[in-house]
Write a protein that holds these residues in place. Structure first.
Motif, PDB file in Angstrom:
ATOM      1  N   ARG A 143       0.738  -0.988  -0.626  1.00 23.13           N
ATOM      2  CA  ARG A 143       0.240   0.154   0.296  1.00 23.13           C
ATOM      3  C   ARG A 143       0.709   1.303  -0.043  1.00 23.13           C
ATOM      4  NH1 ARG A 143      -4.621  -1.965   4.332  1.00 23.13           N
ATOM      5  NH2 ARG A 143      -5.328  -3.371   3.318  1.00 23.13           N
ATOM      6  N   LEU A 144       1.711   1.741   0.459  1.00 20.61           N
ATOM      7  CA  LEU A 144       2.659   2.010   1.135  1.00 20.61           C
ATOM      8  C   LEU A 144       3.541   2.891  -0.546  1.00 20.61           C
ATOM      9  CD1 LEU A 144       4.021   1.955   5.165  1.00 20.61           C
ATOM     10  CD2 LEU A 144       2.515   3.661   3.557  1.00 20.61           C
ATOM     11  N   SER A 145       3.205   1.371  -0.926  1.00 18.30           N
ATOM     12  CA  SER A 145       4.518   1.329  -2.610  1.00 18.30           C
ATOM     13  C   SER A 145       3.904   2.222  -3.967  1.00 18.30           C
ATOM     14  CB  SER A 145       4.833   0.140  -2.792  1.00 18.30           C
ATOM     15  OG  SER A 145       5.502  -0.597  -1.878  1.00 18.30           O
ATOM     16  N   ILE A 146       2.620   2.612  -3.487  1.00 15.28           N
ATOM     17  CA  ILE A 146       1.752   2.528  -4.392  1.00 15.28           C
ATOM     18  C   ILE A 146       2.364   3.934  -5.184  1.00 15.28           C
ATOM     19  CG2 ILE A 146      -0.437   3.689  -5.486  1.00 15.28           C
ATOM     20  CD1 ILE A 146      -2.181   1.526  -3.450  1.00 15.28           C
ATOM     21  N   PRO A 147       2.808   5.352  -4.517  1.00 12.90           N
ATOM     22  CA  PRO A 147       3.109   6.845  -4.702  1.00 12.90           C
ATOM     23  C   PRO A 147       4.016   6.380  -5.748  1.00 12.90           C
ATOM     24  CG  PRO A 147       2.825   6.596  -2.876  1.00 12.90           C
ATOM     25  CD  PRO A 147       1.977   5.521  -2.592  1.00 12.90           C
ATOM     26  N   GLY A 148       5.489   5.372  -5.398  1.00 14.65           N
ATOM     27  CA  GLY A 148       6.262   5.331  -6.124  1.00 14.65           C
ATOM     28  C   GLY A 148       5.793   3.805  -6.721  1.00 14.65           C
ATOM     29  N   TRP A 149       5.183   3.228  -7.246  1.00 13.67           N
ATOM     30  CA  TRP A 149       4.700   2.687  -8.624  1.00 13.67           C
ATOM     31  C   TRP A 149       4.472   3.586  -9.676  1.00 13.67           C
ATOM     32  CZ3 TRP A 149       0.401  -0.342 -10.760  1.00 13.67           C
ATOM     33  CH2 TRP A 149       1.037  -1.404 -11.495  1.00 13.67           C
ATOM     34  N   ALA A 150       3.677   4.367  -8.488  1.00 11.01           N
ATOM     35  CA  ALA A 150       3.049   5.355 -10.234  1.00 11.01           C
ATOM     36  C   ALA A 150       4.154   6.156 -10.635  1.00 11.01           C
ATOM     37  CB  ALA A 150       1.807   6.243  -8.890  1.00 11.01           C
ATOM     38  N   ASN A 151       5.087   6.286  -9.825  1.00 15.22           N
ATOM     39  CA  ASN A 151       5.787   7.708 -10.416  1.00 15.22           C
ATOM     40  C   ASN A 151       7.242   6.935 -11.565  1.00 15.22           C
ATOM     41  OD1 ASN A 151       8.151   9.608 -10.307  1.00 15.22           O
ATOM     42  ND2 ASN A 151       9.588   8.076  -9.935  1.00 15.22           N
ATOM     43  N   GLU A 152       7.265   5.080 -10.940  1.00 11.42           N
ATOM     44  CA  GLU A 152       8.440   4.428 -12.383  1.00 11.42           C
ATOM     45  C   GLU A 152       7.372   3.736 -13.823  1.00 11.42           C
ATOM     46  OE1 GLU A 152      10.539   1.281 -13.356  1.00 11.42           O
ATOM     47  OE2 GLU A 152      10.357   2.597 -11.985  1.00 11.42           O
ATOM     48  N   PHE A 153       5.982   3.958 -13.114  1.00  7.71           N
ATOM     49  CA  PHE A 153       4.497   3.739 -14.334  1.00  7.71           C
ATOM     50  C   PHE A 153       5.274   4.821 -15.022  1.00  7.71           C
ATOM     51  CE2 PHE A 153       1.307   5.397 -16.492  1.00  7.71           C
ATOM     52  CZ  PHE A 153       0.370   4.317 -17.896  1.00  7.71           C
ATOM     53  N   SER A 154       5.360   5.975 -14.680  1.00  4.62           N
ATOM     54  CA  SER A 154       5.217   6.870 -15.896  1.00  4.62           C
ATOM     55  C   SER A 154       6.617   7.465 -16.386  1.00  4.62           C
ATOM     56  CB  SER A 154       5.249   8.791 -14.673  1.00  4.62           C
ATOM     57  OG  SER A 154       5.729   8.433 -13.792  1.00  4.62           O
ATOM     58  N   VAL A 203      -3.548   7.171 -16.402  1.00  8.61           N
ATOM     59  CA  VAL A 203      -3.091   5.683 -15.113  1.00  8.61           C
ATOM     60  C   VAL A 203      -2.863   6.439 -13.365  1.00  8.61           C
ATOM     61  CG1 VAL A 203      -1.624   4.162 -15.088  1.00  8.61           C
ATOM     62  CG2 VAL A 203      -2.877   4.457 -17.025  1.00  8.61           C
ATOM     63  N   LEU A 204      -2.100   7.499 -14.281  1.00  4.25           N
ATOM     64  CA  LEU A 204      -1.708   8.276 -11.986  1.00  4.25           C
ATOM     65  C   LEU A 204      -2.652   8.894 -11.944  1.00  4.25           C
ATOM     66  CD1 LEU A 204       1.237  10.186 -13.021  1.00  4.25           C
ATOM     67  CD2 LEU A 204       1.009   8.301 -12.731  1.00  4.25           C
ATOM     68  N   ALA A 205      -4.218   9.195 -12.378  1.00  2.00           N
ATOM     69  CA  ALA A 205      -5.126   9.519 -11.540  1.00  2.00           C
ATOM     70  C   ALA A 205      -5.993   8.065 -11.467  1.00  2.00           C
ATOM     71  CB  ALA A 205      -6.318   9.680 -12.840  1.00  2.00           C
ATOM     72  N   LEU A 206      -5.711   6.876 -11.956  1.00  2.71           N
ATOM     73  CA  LEU A 206      -6.029   5.982 -11.079  1.00  2.71           C
ATOM     74  C   LEU A 206      -5.395   5.396 -10.348  1.00  2.71           C
ATOM     75  CD1 LEU A 206      -6.951   3.881 -15.005  1.00  2.71           C
ATOM     76  CD2 LEU A 206      -8.846   5.000 -12.869  1.00  2.71           C
ATOM     77  N   LEU A 207      -4.274   5.783 -10.142  1.00  2.67           N
ATOM     78  CA  LEU A 207      -3.245   5.260  -9.042  1.00  2.67           C
ATOM     79  C   LEU A 207      -3.695   6.109  -7.690  1.00  2.67           C
ATOM     80  CD1 LEU A 207      -0.090   4.026 -11.574  1.00  2.67           C
ATOM     81  CD2 LEU A 207      -2.008   2.316  -9.950  1.00  2.67           C
ATOM     82  N   ARG A 208      -4.120   7.184  -8.214  1.00  2.53           N
ATOM     83  CA  ARG A 208      -3.992   7.175  -7.072  1.00  2.53           C
ATOM     84  C   ARG A 208      -5.113   7.582  -6.230  1.00  2.53           C
ATOM     85  NH1 ARG A 208      -1.710  11.624  -3.721  1.00  2.53           N
ATOM     86  NH2 ARG A 208      -0.128  11.872  -5.571  1.00  2.53           N
ATOM     87  N   ARG A 209      -6.405   6.920  -6.871  1.00  2.00           N
ATOM     88  CA  ARG A 209      -7.894   7.170  -5.938  1.00  2.00           C
ATOM     89  C   ARG A 209      -7.289   5.607  -5.729  1.00  2.00           C
ATOM     90  NH1 ARG A 209     -12.875   7.240 -10.348  1.00  2.00           N
ATOM     91  NH2 ARG A 209     -13.588   6.119  -8.252  1.00  2.00           N
ATOM     92  N   LEU A 210      -6.456   4.677  -6.287  1.00  2.00           N
ATOM     93  CA  LEU A 210      -6.479   2.821  -5.804  1.00  2.00           C
ATOM     94  C   LEU A 210      -5.890   3.206  -4.205  1.00  2.00           C
ATOM     95  CD1 LEU A 210      -5.945   0.253  -5.242  1.00  2.00           C
ATOM     96  CD2 LEU A 210      -4.365   0.244  -7.034  1.00  2.00           C
ATOM     97  N   GLU A 211      -4.591   4.392  -3.981  1.00  2.00           N
ATOM     98  CA  GLU A 211      -4.508   4.809  -2.994  1.00  2.00           C
ATOM     99  C   GLU A 211      -4.815   5.836  -1.572  1.00  2.00           C
ATOM    100  OE1 GLU A 211      -0.475   8.250  -1.783  1.00  2.00           O
ATOM    101  OE2 GLU A 211      -0.905   8.051  -3.883  1.00  2.00           O
ATOM    102  N   ASN A 212      -5.939   6.197  -2.365  1.00  2.00           N
ATOM    103  CA  ASN A 212      -6.422   6.611  -1.413  1.00  2.00           C
ATOM    104  C   ASN A 212      -7.019   5.624  -0.980  1.00  2.00           C
ATOM    105  OD1 ASN A 212      -5.993   9.410  -1.586  1.00  2.00           O
ATOM    106  ND2 ASN A 212      -7.493   9.915  -3.468  1.00  2.00           N
ATOM    107  N   ALA A 213      -8.013   5.303  -1.422  1.00  2.00           N
ATOM    108  CA  ALA A 213      -9.097   3.630  -1.460  1.00  2.00           C
ATOM    109  C   ALA A 213      -7.908   2.358  -0.596  1.00  2.00           C
ATOM    110  CB  ALA A 213      -9.507   3.261  -2.839  1.00  2.00           C
ATOM    111  N   VAL A 214      -6.778   2.627  -0.447  1.00  2.00           N
ATOM    112  CA  VAL A 214      -6.223   1.711   0.325  1.00  2.00           C
ATOM    113  C   VAL A 214      -5.399   2.842   1.187  1.00  2.00           C
ATOM    114  CG1 VAL A 214      -6.250   0.086  -1.094  1.00  2.00           C
ATOM    115  CG2 VAL A 214      -4.094   1.515  -1.088  1.00  2.00           C
ATOM    116  N   GLN A 215      -5.587   3.733   1.716  1.00  2.00           N
ATOM    117  CA  GLN A 215      -4.601   4.351   2.411  1.00  2.00           C
ATOM    118  C   GLN A 215      -5.045   3.615   3.798  1.00  2.00           C
ATOM    119  OE1 GLN A 215      -5.085   8.933   2.245  1.00  2.00           O
ATOM    120  NE2 GLN A 215      -3.016   8.818   3.780  1.00  2.00           N
ATOM    121  N   ILE A 216      -3.399   3.406   4.482  1.00  2.00           N
ATOM    122  CA  ILE A 216      -3.340   2.896   6.076  1.00  2.00           C
ATOM    123  C   ILE A 216      -3.381   4.097   6.300  1.00  2.00           C
ATOM    124  CG2 ILE A 216      -2.359   1.639   7.901  1.00  2.00           C
ATOM    125  CD1 ILE A 216      -0.671   0.169   5.222  1.00  2.00           C
ATOM    126  N   PRO A 217      -4.284   3.978   7.968  1.00  2.00           N
ATOM    127  CA  PRO A 217      -4.960   4.954   8.298  1.00  2.00           C
ATOM    128  C   PRO A 217      -3.411   5.294   9.666  1.00  2.00           C
ATOM    129  CG  PRO A 217      -5.945   4.321   8.914  1.00  2.00           C
ATOM    130  CD  PRO A 217      -5.019   3.484   7.313  1.00  2.00           C
TER     131      PRO A 217
END
Length: 232
Positions: A143-154, A203-217
C-alpha cells in the motif's frame, strides 16, 4: 496548417494503434517488476549477506546501464545464440528487468519505513518470519509503495519510446514512420507527445484513487515515501 491537420487526422488511427502495443509492453514490464521486485526487496531487507549482495549487484547493473544500451545488448545476445529476436519481447524483457531493479528499491523503502517492532511482535506470537512477512509486512508495504509505483509507471511509459530503435511498433515508431513519409515531423511528434501525456494522466489518476482507497490510517504519503529511490 490545413495540410498538416489533414495529415494528422489521416495518420491518427495508425498511431493510436501503437498505443495498444505501448500499453501492453509497459503492463508486462510493470508486472515483471512486481513479481520479481517484491522477493528481491524482501531478500535485501531480511536476507543473508549473499542474497543482499546478489540483489545489490543486479540493481547496480540495471540502474547503471542506459535502457538504449540494454536493448541493443539483449538483441545481440539473442542473435549470438542463434535465436530470431522478436522486438516486442526484447523490449518487454529489457524494460521488465530494469523495472525490477527500481521496483525492488521502492518496495525495500516501503518495508524499511514500517515499524521494526511488528516483526518482533509476530515472533512473540509464535509466527514464523516468512508468515509474518507475507501476512503483516508486505500488505502494508504494498500500500505504501503505490506512490512510488505510480512514478515508476510514468517513467517506464516514457522509456518505452526508446524501443522504436528495435522496430517495435509502438507509438513513437509509428509516429516516426508517418513523419518520414509525410515530412510532417513536428505534427507527428506532437501527436505522440499528447498520447503519452494522456496515458500518463489517466493511469496516474487511477493509481491516485487506488492509493486513497487503500490508505493506511496513521501513515502519510510522506512517511511511506521516506525510503524510496527514484530515477533521475
Amino acid at each position: 496548417m490545413a495540410s498538416s491537420l489533414q495529415v494528422v487526422m489521416d495518420a491518427l488511427p495508425f498511431i493510436l494503434g501503437g498505443t495498444v502495443v505501448t500499453v501492453c509492453a509497459v503492463a508486462i514490464a510493470l508486472g515483471m517488476g512486481l513479481v520479481f521486485g517484491v522477493p528481491m526487496a524482501v531478500a535485501q531487507v531480511y536476507g543473508n549477506g549473499l542474497a543482499r549482495r546478489c540483489v545489490g549487484l543486479y540493481v547496480w547493473f540495471f540502474r547503471g546501464v542506459p535502457i538504449l544500451v540494454l536493448l541493443f545488448l539483449f538483441y545481440g545476445l539473442f542473435v549470438s545464440c542463434g535465436l530470431n529476436p522478436n522486438p516486442f519481447l526484447i523490449s518487454c524483457c529489457v524494460m521488465g528487468c530494469t523495472s525490477t531493479a527500481y521496483q525492488s528499491q521502492i518496495f525495500r523503502g516501503a518495508i524499511q519505513s514500517l515499524p521494526q517492532g511488528q516483526l518482533k511482535a509476530a515472533r512473540a506470537l509464535g509466527m514464523h518470519d516468512a508468515g509474518a512477512i507475507r501476512s503483516i509486512i508486505l500488505p502494508q508495504a504494498m500500500r505504501l509503495s503505490i506512490p512510488g509505483w505510480a512514478n515508476e509507471f510514468s517513467i517506464l511509459l516514457k522509456d518505452s519510446a526508446v524501443c522504436y530503435v528495435l522496430g517495435t511498433q509502438e507509438i513513437m515508431s509509428r509516429a516516426n514512420a508517418v513523419a518520414a513519409r509525410t515530412h510532417e515531423h513536428l505534427a507527428m511528434f506532437a501527436v505522440a507527445g499528447v498520447i503519452y501525456f494522456v496515458l500518463t494522466v489517466i493511469v496516474l489518476a487511477l493509481l491516485r484513487r487506488l492509493e486513497n482507497a487503500v490508505q493506511i490510517p496513521g501513515y502519510s504519503t510522506g512517511n511511506g515515501m521516506a525510503g524510496f529511490e527514484c530515477k533521475g
